[in-house]
Write an enzyme that holds these catalytic residues in place. Sequence first.
Site, PDB file in Angstrom:
ATOM      1  CB  THR A 154       9.120  33.660 -35.976  1.00  0.00           C
ATOM      2  OG1 THR A 154       8.144  32.993 -34.962  1.00  0.00           O
ATOM      3  CG2 THR A 154       9.268  32.912 -37.192  1.00  0.00           C
ATOM      4  CE1 TYR A 211       5.821  35.543 -39.358  1.00  0.00           C
ATOM      5  CE2 TYR A 211       5.543  33.817 -37.849  1.00  0.00           C
ATOM      6  CZ  TYR A 211       5.979  35.044 -38.267  1.00  0.00           C
ATOM      7  OH  TYR A 211       6.920  36.066 -37.281  1.00  0.00           O
TER       8      TYR A 211
HETATM    9  C1  UD1 Z   1       3.249  33.925 -31.503  1.00  0.00           C
HETATM   10  C2  UD1 Z   1       3.548  35.084 -32.491  1.00  0.00           C
HETATM   11  C3  UD1 Z   1       4.221  34.294 -33.623  1.00  0.00           C
HETATM   12  C4  UD1 Z   1       5.443  33.671 -33.393  1.00  0.00           C
HETATM   13  C5  UD1 Z   1       5.187  32.715 -32.050  1.00  0.00           C
HETATM   14  C6  UD1 Z   1       6.370  32.189 -31.548  1.00  0.00           C
HETATM   15  C7  UD1 Z   1       2.014  36.732 -33.216  1.00  0.00           C
HETATM   16  C8  UD1 Z   1       0.688  37.490 -33.552  1.00  0.00           C
HETATM   17  N1  UD1 Z   1       2.466  35.685 -33.033  1.00  0.00           N
HETATM   18  O1  UD1 Z   1       2.331  33.063 -31.609  1.00  0.00           O
HETATM   19  O2  UD1 Z   1       4.528  35.414 -34.815  1.00  0.00           O
HETATM   20  O3  UD1 Z   1       5.813  32.822 -34.385  1.00  0.00           O
HETATM   21  O4  UD1 Z   1       4.518  33.685 -31.233  1.00  0.00           O
HETATM   22  O5  UD1 Z   1       6.391  31.431 -30.257  1.00  0.00           O
HETATM   23  O6  UD1 Z   1       3.181  37.497 -32.899  1.00  0.00           O
HETATM   24  N2  UD1 Z   1      -4.654  32.355 -27.248  1.00  0.00           N
HETATM   25  C9  UD1 Z   1      -5.985  32.362 -26.701  1.00  0.00           C
HETATM   26  N3  UD1 Z   1      -6.853  33.392 -26.880  1.00  0.00           N
HETATM   27  C10 UD1 Z   1      -6.651  34.281 -27.503  1.00  0.00           C
HETATM   28  C11 UD1 Z   1      -5.237  34.464 -28.059  1.00  0.00           C
HETATM   29  C12 UD1 Z   1      -4.370  33.547 -27.962  1.00  0.00           C
HETATM   30  O7  UD1 Z   1      -6.150  31.292 -25.929  1.00  0.00           O
HETATM   31  O8  UD1 Z   1      -7.302  35.327 -27.686  1.00  0.00           O
HETATM   32  C13 UD1 Z   1      -3.752  31.305 -26.945  1.00  0.00           C
HETATM   33  C14 UD1 Z   1      -3.276  30.771 -28.443  1.00  0.00           C
HETATM   34  O9  UD1 Z   1      -3.993  29.712 -28.829  1.00  0.00           O
HETATM   35  C15 UD1 Z   1      -1.883  30.400 -27.994  1.00  0.00           C
HETATM   36  C16 UD1 Z   1      -1.489  31.520 -26.772  1.00  0.00           C
HETATM   37  O10 UD1 Z   1      -2.763  31.864 -26.409  1.00  0.00           O
HETATM   38  O11 UD1 Z   1      -1.862  28.844 -27.123  1.00  0.00           O
HETATM   39  C17 UD1 Z   1      -0.637  32.322 -27.588  1.00  0.00           C
HETATM   40  O12 UD1 Z   1      -0.992  32.907 -28.842  1.00  0.00           O
HETATM   41  P1  UD1 Z   1      -0.509  34.365 -29.329  1.00  0.00           P
HETATM   42  O13 UD1 Z   1      -0.371  35.251 -28.590  1.00  0.00           O
HETATM   43  O14 UD1 Z   1      -1.321  34.354 -30.621  1.00  0.00           O
HETATM   44  O15 UD1 Z   1       0.839  33.868 -29.892  1.00  0.00           O
HETATM   45  P2  UD1 Z   1       1.404  32.441 -30.851  1.00  0.00           P
HETATM   46  O16 UD1 Z   1       0.252  31.980 -31.488  1.00  0.00           O
HETATM   47  O17 UD1 Z   1       2.103  31.632 -29.823  1.00  0.00           O
END
Ligand code: UD1
Length: 325
Positions: free
Chosen positions: A118, A142
């Site tokens: 990752t 993680y």
């Molecule tokens: C994801 C992966 C992680 C990996 C990483 C590598 C999962 C669950 N997470 O994490 O395992 O190591 O990519 O880049 O597979 N966000 C919002 N609102 C929401 C959900 C997310 O604003 O409801 C934002 C988060 O704060 C973040 C972005 O969207 O800035 C992406 O979030 P998310 O999809 O959870 O992925 P990562 O945390 O980047």
Amino acid sequence: MAKILVTGGAGYIGSHTTLALLEAGCEVVVYDNLSTGRAEAVLPPARLVVGDLADTDRLDALMAEEGFSAVLHFAGSIVVPESVENPLKYYMNNTNNTTELIRLAVKNAIPRFVFSSTAAVYGMPDTPAVTEDSPTKPINPYGRTKLMSEWVIQDTAAAHPGFTYVILRYFNVAGADPAGRIGQCTPNATHLIKVASQAALGRREALHIFGTDYDTPDGTCIRDYIHVADLAAAHVLALRHLEAGNPSGVFNCGYGHGYSVREITAAVKRVSGVDFPVAESGRRAGDPPALISDPSRIRATMAWVPRHDDIDAIALSAYAWEKKL
Ligand code: UD1
């Protein structure tokens, strides 16, 4: 025909890769405890063996019986906040189980190992675009469990020349099988595009944007979103790379450019045609402002060419799948 063991093949990325392996002419045995995966995601002729990675006797017997030419290891725990609250679950499920799996692969003389790592191994990078040689400084359990697994793989390969590996460091995986056969079913998924699709379908009241005061052009975090079908194709190339006798290595899997949370929100609104409610919330702990891959190595070494590098297509496939669920 190559016979491949796919751990976690009933999960999101494992099931899409299993399809790609079948399409490439491989025989696939999936080993999955169905803790987050689903039996329906394992499409025939892949065979599903329901079992736990911690059941090493069972795995050992399976390897001895089947004579696999490679292991593709997806099974693991992936939720960052959960890893902070329950680190031992992560060290056991990820590092421990991976170590046992490698021990058994060596014991059963399985020559090739492809590992799901990752971008979380990079932590808070100093530059937004990271190469495989950028410092690895994970900021949560993680990421540390995955980095430790990488070390176990590399040290084992150094000591056992018959054991070769490809480590793939995934950036933000999204989307679903373009043919609509499978998609992401993980319960309580936290992935942005999935959550936004649920908001568009009215299954969530709103999408919460975690942090609008980052030092990025629109104040929200930037990530490198890669379509799961392109990632599945990268696994097939990784296998071919090792089969051809090329050296083991570590490879980033991303497109090399990113989108902000606001841009992703707009894409999901566009493809769904739904102007769902969006709430601006505070920052989520442990989020780097920007995380983008430099994918030069996998492109140059394996001739990997993404076919779905289009954010609307990614959002649409995720939304179409979510609608179907
Ligand atoms: C994801 C992966 C992680 C990996 C990483 C590598 C999962 C669950 N997470 O994490 O395992 O190591 O990519 O880049 O597979 N966000 C919002 N609102 C929401 C959900 C997310 O604003 O409801 C934002 C988060 O704060 C973040 C972005 O969207 O800035 C992406 O979030 P998310 O999809 O959870 O992925 P990562 O945390 O980047």
